[in-house]
Motif scaffolding. Structure first.
Motif, PDB file in Angstrom:
ATOM      1  N   CYS A 205       6.278  14.968   6.614  1.00  5.36           N
ATOM      2  CA  CYS A 205       7.630  15.224   7.130  1.00  5.36           C
ATOM      3  C   CYS A 205       7.909  16.719   7.063  1.00  5.36           C
ATOM      4  N   GLN A 206       8.744  17.224   7.949  1.00  6.39           N
ATOM      5  CA  GLN A 206       9.061  18.637   7.983  1.00  6.39           C
ATOM      6  C   GLN A 206      10.521  18.933   7.677  1.00  6.39           C
ATOM      7  N   THR A 207      11.411  17.988   7.975  1.00 10.57           N
ATOM      8  CA  THR A 207      12.850  18.220   7.822  1.00 10.57           C
ATOM      9  C   THR A 207      13.460  17.182   6.876  1.00 10.57           C
ATOM     10  N   PRO A 208      14.663  17.457   6.359  1.00 18.45           N
ATOM     11  CA  PRO A 208      15.349  16.446   5.554  1.00 18.45           C
ATOM     12  C   PRO A 208      15.541  15.133   6.304  1.00 18.45           C
ATOM     13  N   THR A 209      15.801  15.216   7.597  1.00 23.25           N
ATOM     14  CA  THR A 209      15.982  13.997   8.384  1.00 23.25           C
ATOM     15  C   THR A 209      14.710  13.170   8.401  1.00 23.25           C
ATOM     16  N   GLU A 210      13.570  13.816   8.610  1.00 23.63           N
ATOM     17  CA  GLU A 210      12.305  13.079   8.600  1.00 23.63           C
ATOM     18  C   GLU A 210      12.009  12.499   7.223  1.00 23.63           C
ATOM     19  N   LEU A 211      12.310  13.246   6.184  1.00 21.96           N
ATOM     20  CA  LEU A 211      12.090  12.745   4.824  1.00 21.96           C
ATOM     21  C   LEU A 211      12.895  11.467   4.584  1.00 21.96           C
ATOM     22  N   VAL A 212      14.152  11.483   4.997  1.00 20.25           N
ATOM     23  CA  VAL A 212      15.008  10.310   4.815  1.00 20.25           C
ATOM     24  C   VAL A 212      14.518   9.142   5.673  1.00 20.25           C
ATOM     25  N   ASN A 213      14.130   9.421   6.912  1.00 21.16           N
ATOM     26  CA  ASN A 213      13.638   8.347   7.777  1.00 21.16           C
ATOM     27  C   ASN A 213      12.359   7.728   7.217  1.00 21.16           C
ATOM     28  N   ALA A 214      11.491   8.556   6.664  1.00 18.36           N
ATOM     29  CA  ALA A 214      10.266   8.038   6.048  1.00 18.36           C
ATOM     30  C   ALA A 214      10.617   7.113   4.890  1.00 18.36           C
ATOM     31  N   TYR A 215      11.569   7.532   4.082  1.00 17.55           N
ATOM     32  CA  TYR A 215      12.032   6.715   2.954  1.00 17.55           C
ATOM     33  C   TYR A 215      12.608   5.389   3.450  1.00 17.55           C
ATOM     34  N   ARG A 216      13.401   5.432   4.493  1.00 11.89           N
ATOM     35  CA  ARG A 216      14.042   4.213   5.013  1.00 11.89           C
ATOM     36  C   ARG A 216      13.020   3.248   5.601  1.00 11.89           C
ATOM     37  N   HIS A 217      11.923   3.774   6.128  1.00  7.23           N
ATOM     38  CA  HIS A 217      10.882   2.912   6.688  1.00  7.23           C
ATOM     39  C   HIS A 217       9.982   2.315   5.609  1.00  7.23           C
ATOM     40  N   GLY A 218      10.116   2.804   4.367  1.00  9.42           N
ATOM     41  CA  GLY A 218       9.360   2.189   3.286  1.00  9.42           C
ATOM     42  C   GLY A 218       8.380   3.076   2.561  1.00  9.42           C
ATOM     43  N   ALA A 219       8.462   4.403   2.764  1.00  9.75           N
ATOM     44  CA  ALA A 219       7.555   5.320   2.082  1.00  9.75           C
ATOM     45  C   ALA A 219       8.122   5.717   0.718  1.00  9.75           C
ATOM     46  N   PRO A 220       7.452   5.380  -0.382  1.00 13.83           N
ATOM     47  CA  PRO A 220       7.976   5.701  -1.701  1.00 13.83           C
ATOM     48  C   PRO A 220       7.823   7.166  -2.085  1.00 13.83           C
ATOM     49  N   LEU A 221       6.876   7.861  -1.448  1.00 12.19           N
ATOM     50  CA  LEU A 221       6.690   9.306  -1.586  1.00 12.19           C
ATOM     51  C   LEU A 221       6.717   9.902  -0.194  1.00 12.19           C
ATOM     52  N   GLN A 222       7.258  11.108  -0.080  1.00  8.13           N
ATOM     53  CA  GLN A 222       7.361  11.745   1.224  1.00  8.13           C
ATOM     54  C   GLN A 222       6.675  13.116   1.170  1.00  8.13           C
ATOM     55  N   LYS A 223       5.668  13.274   1.992  1.00 10.41           N
ATOM     56  CA  LYS A 223       4.890  14.513   2.023  1.00 10.41           C
ATOM     57  C   LYS A 223       5.623  15.584   2.826  1.00 10.41           C
ATOM     58  N   LEU A 224       5.832  16.746   2.213  1.00 15.41           N
ATOM     59  CA  LEU A 224       6.444  17.871   2.918  1.00 15.41           C
ATOM     60  C   LEU A 224       5.326  18.703   3.528  1.00 15.41           C
ATOM     61  N   PHE A 225       5.224  18.673   4.858  1.00 15.65           N
ATOM     62  CA  PHE A 225       4.122  19.337   5.547  1.00 15.65           C
ATOM     63  C   PHE A 225       4.541  19.717   6.958  1.00 15.65           C
ATOM     64  N   PRO A 226       4.208  20.925   7.403  1.00 17.17           N
ATOM     65  CA  PRO A 226       3.671  22.012   6.572  1.00 17.17           C
ATOM     66  C   PRO A 226       4.755  22.634   5.701  1.00 17.17           C
TER      67      PRO A 226
ATOM     68  N   ILE B 201       0.862  -1.182   0.000  1.00 20.95           N
ATOM     69  CA  ILE B 201       0.000   0.000   0.000  1.00 20.95           C
ATOM     70  C   ILE B 201       0.893   1.225   0.000  1.00 20.95           C
ATOM     71  N   VAL B 202       0.668   2.136  -0.912  1.00 22.28           N
ATOM     72  CA  VAL B 202       1.471   3.353  -0.984  1.00 22.28           C
ATOM     73  C   VAL B 202       1.116   4.255   0.191  1.00 22.28           C
ATOM     74  N   CYS B 203       2.113   4.597   0.984  1.00 23.46           N
ATOM     75  CA  CYS B 203       1.946   5.512   2.122  1.00 23.46           C
ATOM     76  C   CYS B 203       2.790   6.755   1.870  1.00 23.46           C
ATOM     77  N   VAL B 204       2.179   7.911   2.055  1.00 24.18           N
ATOM     78  CA  VAL B 204       2.865   9.192   1.868  1.00 24.18           C
ATOM     79  C   VAL B 204       2.835   9.922   3.211  1.00 24.18           C
ATOM     80  N   PRO B 205       3.887   9.787   4.025  1.00 19.81           N
ATOM     81  CA  PRO B 205       3.881  10.345   5.369  1.00 19.81           C
ATOM     82  C   PRO B 205       4.316  11.813   5.413  1.00 19.81           C
TER      83      PRO B 205
END
Length: 251
Positions: A147-168, A141-145
């Motif tokens: 994230c606010q910082t580059p670190t969160e974006l990378v962690n989301a990717y490492r956990h398996g998120a193929p797209l990373q939502k920049l919010f806010p 299932i595609v999950c788009v979590p």
């Protein structure tokens, strides 16, 4: 004492691993790899998602219909909207295979289960929730979590998120996305705050994989007065800025 501490740590690790295995041992709601790829391909081709929150249930289907009439092919219904899952199910049945529908403001795996049961084709979270990301990843299932910082974006990717939502949204707008995308080219960033009717294309030109439109598309004034024609015009303007950029090259 050292041996006792080591044994305790080992037990905790074993217990954690056991819980994790139980969580994923029964992969109910499993989707196919083909479906997973189709969702990502739709994001890559369309590159813009209508993200709807309305204070009343009655306004929800009318507002989303207006966005679709204006050209949107990806729609997100958020759980903060009354009767969200009922409306999502209706639109999935009505537009299945044409307009892709998903569910946002998912905060836990129970929310994700209910959304998938209602027909959601993808899952959006407002913040970076590893348990939800991993639950989705295990089920194709595609999950788009969120994230606010580059670190969160990378962690989301490492956990398996193929797209990373920049919010806010962040200061710097499209140029921030360009800087992060250049330094971390494996990311596929989806800004969903700070994107408006005029700059959606700029975000895409500067490295965003796709964008989400919230209040600039569904303006509070239009929702309050039932001006669905204005929402359709807003949608048309956004898509006219997005389409010329072309498809996203998936990573």
């Amino acid at each position: 004492m050292a041996l006792r501490i080591a044994a305790t740590k080992s037990l905790r690790a074993s217990t954690t691993a056991s819980v994790s295995r139980r969580a994923f041992s029964s992969l109910d709601r499993m989707q196919t790899k083909e479906n997973y790829e189709a969702v990502l391909q739709k994001f890559a081709e369309i590159r813009a998602c209508a993200v709807l929150r309305t204070p009343t249930s009655e306004a929800c289907p009318k507002a989303m219909q207006a966005a679709i009439d204006g050209g949107f092919k990806i729609c997100e219904f958020t759980l903060t909207t009354p009767d969200c899952l009922d409306h999502l199910a209706d639109f999935r049945q009505k537009y299945d295979g044409d307009v892709m529908v998903g569910c946002g403001t998912i905060l836990n795996t129970e929310d994700a289960e209910k959304a998938i049961d209602a027909g959601s084709e993808f899952i959006i979270t407002p913040v970076m929730l590893p348990d939800v990301i991993e639950w989705c990843a295990a089920r194709n299932i595609v999950c788009v979590p969120g994230c606010q910082t580059p670190t969160e974006l990378v962690n989301a990717y490492r956990h398996g998120a193929p797209l990373q939502k920049l919010f806010p949204g962040v200061a710097g707008g499209p140029m921030w996305v360009k800087a992060v995308s250049s330094a971390l080219p494996f990311l596929s960033i989806n800004p969903t705050s700070g994107v408006d009717l005029d700059n959606a294309g700029e975000y895409l030109k500067h490295g965003a994989a796709s964008v989400g439109l919230v209040a600039p598309l569904f303006t509070p004034e239009a929702i309050a007065t039932g001006d669905w024609d204005q929402i359709a015009k807003n949608a048309e303007k956004v898509m006219n800025n997005v389409r010329p950029v072309g498809p996203y090259i998936r990573k």
